[in-house]
Enzyme design. Structure first.
Site, PDB file in Angstrom:
ATOM      1  N   TYR B 109       0.865  -1.181   0.000  1.00 53.99           N
ATOM      2  CA  TYR B 109       0.000   0.000   0.000  1.00 53.99           C
ATOM      3  C   TYR B 109       0.896   1.224   0.000  1.00 53.99           C
ATOM      4  O   TYR B 109       1.888   1.276   0.740  1.00 53.99           O
ATOM      5  CB  TYR B 109      -0.884   0.011   1.259  1.00 53.99           C
ATOM      6  CG  TYR B 109      -1.641   1.310   1.419  1.00 53.99           C
ATOM      7  CD1 TYR B 109      -2.860   1.493   0.781  1.00 53.99           C
ATOM      8  CD2 TYR B 109      -1.126   2.358   2.185  1.00 53.99           C
ATOM      9  CE1 TYR B 109      -3.551   2.693   0.898  1.00 53.99           C
ATOM     10  CE2 TYR B 109      -1.808   3.558   2.308  1.00 53.99           C
ATOM     11  CZ  TYR B 109      -3.020   3.717   1.663  1.00 53.99           C
ATOM     12  OH  TYR B 109      -3.705   4.901   1.780  1.00 53.99           O
ATOM     13  N   GLU B 196      -3.170   7.724  -4.096  1.00 55.12           N
ATOM     14  CA  GLU B 196      -3.138   6.410  -3.436  1.00 55.12           C
ATOM     15  C   GLU B 196      -2.935   5.320  -4.471  1.00 55.12           C
ATOM     16  O   GLU B 196      -3.632   5.292  -5.486  1.00 55.12           O
ATOM     17  CB  GLU B 196      -4.465   6.187  -2.695  1.00 55.12           C
ATOM     18  CG  GLU B 196      -4.501   4.908  -1.882  1.00 55.12           C
ATOM     19  CD  GLU B 196      -5.847   4.750  -1.172  1.00 55.12           C
ATOM     20  OE1 GLU B 196      -5.885   4.883   0.050  1.00 55.12           O
ATOM     21  OE2 GLU B 196      -6.850   4.502  -1.856  1.00 55.12           O
TER      22      GLU B 196
END
Lengths: 292, 394
Positions: B109, B196
């Site tokens: 992530y 993101e």
């Protein structure tokens, strides 16, 4: 005393000859503010509202001794004007503009770290010490001189709270609008510190909003260091998650960002909390009675 | 402002960050053609809507033949996709991204945000990618590695190496650092608020790839981001919000029945709160801003009334730069011109309040005037049941 500004503060207006700046400078002067001049690049040497216009803040400070600047330029130019004011040695710079890019503020605050300039805003209604000085856009007539310190993000909610106080005979020492942006110059805690030190403030009202943890951090500091009662309201109990409610900073990103979570945390610390925005005046009255 | 995944990937690619080969398409036939052109034996079809949670909602699917790619595209395009982040009705899918499927060895992530506490850009990375990152952050905050960027010097190499080490990529620190700095530059150049990549992967071939991309931008900086403004998809936004934006109004649709017209964001929120406290629910957030003209007020009424759930309107103005007489004129004009039938509660305070009230009084219209914020909220909620007439609770 009072905080940040008083009747002797020499104020320079950046963007002086613009329409909004002109209107608010005139209002401020009627209110008694000691406006000593203004800055509009290219118009130096002329006069406006009977006051000298300078090409740069540096010149204005040198010629007038101004220590406070009201920055009335568009948001795209705001951080440049702020840096110019800081370089010129201005002690307090108030940025009214709504719409300053957040990364501009990130860079500007880094540049100014460690310097003594106090930045109020952006997206701020300004600062007002009733009866003495106004650097901002608030409707002066609703304020009255007294001993309540008010700090808020929002302009109109500040007016709402102040009118409730004035209606109950509760005047204000100084009202500070720190602005609705996520990255702002001065945070709630810093203003609380000022009010705690101020001999003319008895009770402090903090009016926050959803988003971030500034109000909670300020309240935590107050619980340990403040001897004066703190009354707190947080707007946005009914706001949905993830949406920006008008102010760039008013967005719920996580559970602790909600108005209810912040109010609960602040109440637990022993401060006065207000759940109904119409009850702010009454809550101040109660807090004042407690102090005797 | 938000953009689609395929647009975010184009930006990443332009900055030298590898993304899987793929193309956005608007029809099943184009989907099959793209799959054939991309080659390979497995493809992924991804519905392009702004909301997250697409995977769990069936908006991301794998196919082993170009025919299957076309079938999946056909199933998705023109249908509404409801995810955990949309309303129940879901969002209309108008296009899908067809990509060659990547063989994933490991998932990470990675995100960058403007952090309001540190007032800096922060890079957040975790070895646990692909899953619900909010769950990881809540259950195991130590699993989220953070590096705060000094805007004076930008993201530094050693910080990138620290991130690489924290997520188990120490052996690839040099190539990771190169990519990380490109991502940071993209974030900074384009005035992002959020970028993101979840997941960021190492493929079985050993390549670092951005398998997903989500970006949102600072509305306040769009004046200098012409290229980003072009990417705005108005179909992803509430049409009432888009129209309000065009009129200089800040409107957010909510699901209650009391329409709100207020000046200032803080007071607008407080007004909504007061309505809730008295048992009602706001239909919207609306900030008319400073210097509201009669025309602006009329536009506000029109937009609020486009919501069929609105059964009453509360106008709450604390005039600073505004003037109550201008607002009152706007209210009277809108009520007449738009033949408004729902009850209208008006609370005026501040600059020129007497003149404003006089205009309302002399209009001969059935407007309900309120003394203060509380009175306004009480009357607005009561008016939903027809319990207020001529400004008096019955």
């Amino acid at each position: 005393m009072s905080v940040y500004v008083d009747k002797d503060s020499p104020v320079v207006i950046q963007g002086f000859t613009g329409q909004h700046a002109t209107f608010h400078a005139e209002e401020a002067m009627k209110f008694g503010t000691k406006v000593v001049g203004g800055v509009t690049p290219g118009k130096g040497g002329s006069t406006h509202l009977g006051l000298p216009v300078f090409n740069s803040v540096e010149e204005a400070v040198r010629e007038t001794g101004a220590t406070v600047s009201g920055i009335f330029v568009p948001p795209q130019l705001a951080t440049d004007s702020l840096l110019e004011a800081a370089e010129a040695g201005v002690e307090i710079a108030v940025i009214i503009a709504d719409g300053v890019p957040v990364q501009d503020m990130v860079r500007t605050k880094r540049y100014l770290a460690g310097r003594s300039t106090t930045i109020i805003g952006p997206n701020s209604p300004g600062i007002i010490t009733p009866g003495e000085c106004k650097v901002g856009i608030m409707p002066s007539h609703i304020y009255s001189k007294g001993r309540i310190g008010v700090v808020s993000r929002s302009g109109t909610l500040n007016y709402e709270a102040v009118s409730q106080m004035t209606a109950r005979g509760l005047g204000q020492s100084t009202c500070v609008g720190i602005g609705g942006d996520p990255v702002n110059g001065t945070d709630f805690k810093t203003v609380l510190e000022e009010f705690q030190r101020d001999s003319e403030t008895d009770v402090v009202v903090m009016i926050g909003e959803i988003g971030g943890q500034q109000e909670v951090e300020a309240a935590r500091w107050a619980a340990q260091h403040m001897t004066k009662p703190l009354v707190c309201f947080i707007a946005g109990v009914s706001a949905p998650r993830g949406r920006r409610m008008g102010h760039a900073g008013a967005v719920i990103a996580g559970d602790s960002d909600t108005a209810t979570a912040k109010l609960d945390a602040i109440e637990e610390m022993g401060h006065h909390t207000v759940r109904n925005p119409a009850d702010i005046g009454e809550a101040v009255l109660r807090a004042l009675k407690e102090t005797g | 402002m938000n953009i689609h995944e395929y647009q975010a990937k184009e930006l990443l690619r332009a900055y030298g960050v590898p993304v899987p080969p793929g193309e956005v398409v608007y029809s099943n036939r184009a989907a099959a053609r793209v799959a054939e052109e991309l080659g390979g034996s497995r493809w992924v079809v991804k519905a392009q809507i702004h909301a997250g949670g697409r995977g769990k909602a069936g908006g991301v699917k794998l196919a082993n033949t170009p025919q299957k790619v076309a079938e999946l595209a056909d199933q998705m395009i023109g249908r509404r996709l409801a995810t955990a982040q949309t309303d129940q009705e879901g969002q209309l899918v108008q296009r899908v991204l067809v990509e060659r499927a990547s063989k994933i060895e490991r998932e990470f992530y990675l995100s960058l945000i403007v952090d309001r506490v540190s007032q800096r850009i922060v890079v957040i990375a975790s070895a646990e990618g692909g899953v619900d990152v909010e769950e990881v952050a809540a259950s195991n905050p130590d699993a989220m590695h953070k590096e705060y960027v000094d805007p004076g010097v930008g993201l530094l190499d050693f910080q990138c190496r620290k991130i690489a080490t924290a997520i188990g990529l120490a052996s690839r620190a040099a190539s990771f650092t190169r990519l990380m700095k490109r991502i940071y530059r993209l974030f900074r150049d384009k005035d992002c608020l959020l970028l993101e990549i979840n997941p960021f992967i190492v493929s079985e071939d050993g390549d670092l790839l951005a398998l997903d991309g989500k970006m949102s931008f600072d509305d306040n900086a769009l004046f200098r981001q012409g290229e980003i403004v072009e990417l705005r998809d108005f179909d992803e936004e509430d049409p009432k919000e888009v129209e309000a934006f065009g009129h200089g109004l800040n409107y957010i649709a909510l699901d209650g029945s009391v329409g709100c017209i207020v000046n200032g964001a803080g007071l607008a929120m407080a007004t909504m709160d007061a309505i809730v406290l008295h048992g009602g629910r706001p239909a919207n957030f609306l900030d008319v801003g400073g210097g509201a003209s009669a025309e602006k007020v009329a536009n506000a009424f029109r937009i609020v009334l486009k919501d069929p759930n609105v059964k009453a309107i509360l106008v709450n103005i604390f005039a600073g730069i505004n003037r109550c007489d201008w607002i009152a004129q706007g209210v009277v004009q809108a009520t007449r011109d738009q033949r408004i039938e729902v009850p209208i509660v008006v609370r005026l305070a501040g600059t020129n309040v007497e003149e404003g009230r006089k205009i309302l009084d002399e209009s001969g219209l059935d407007l309900i005037q309120a003394e203060d914020l509380d009175d306004a909220a009480v009357k607005a909620v009561a008016s939903l049941d027809g319990a207020v007439a001529g400004g008096v609770l019955q």
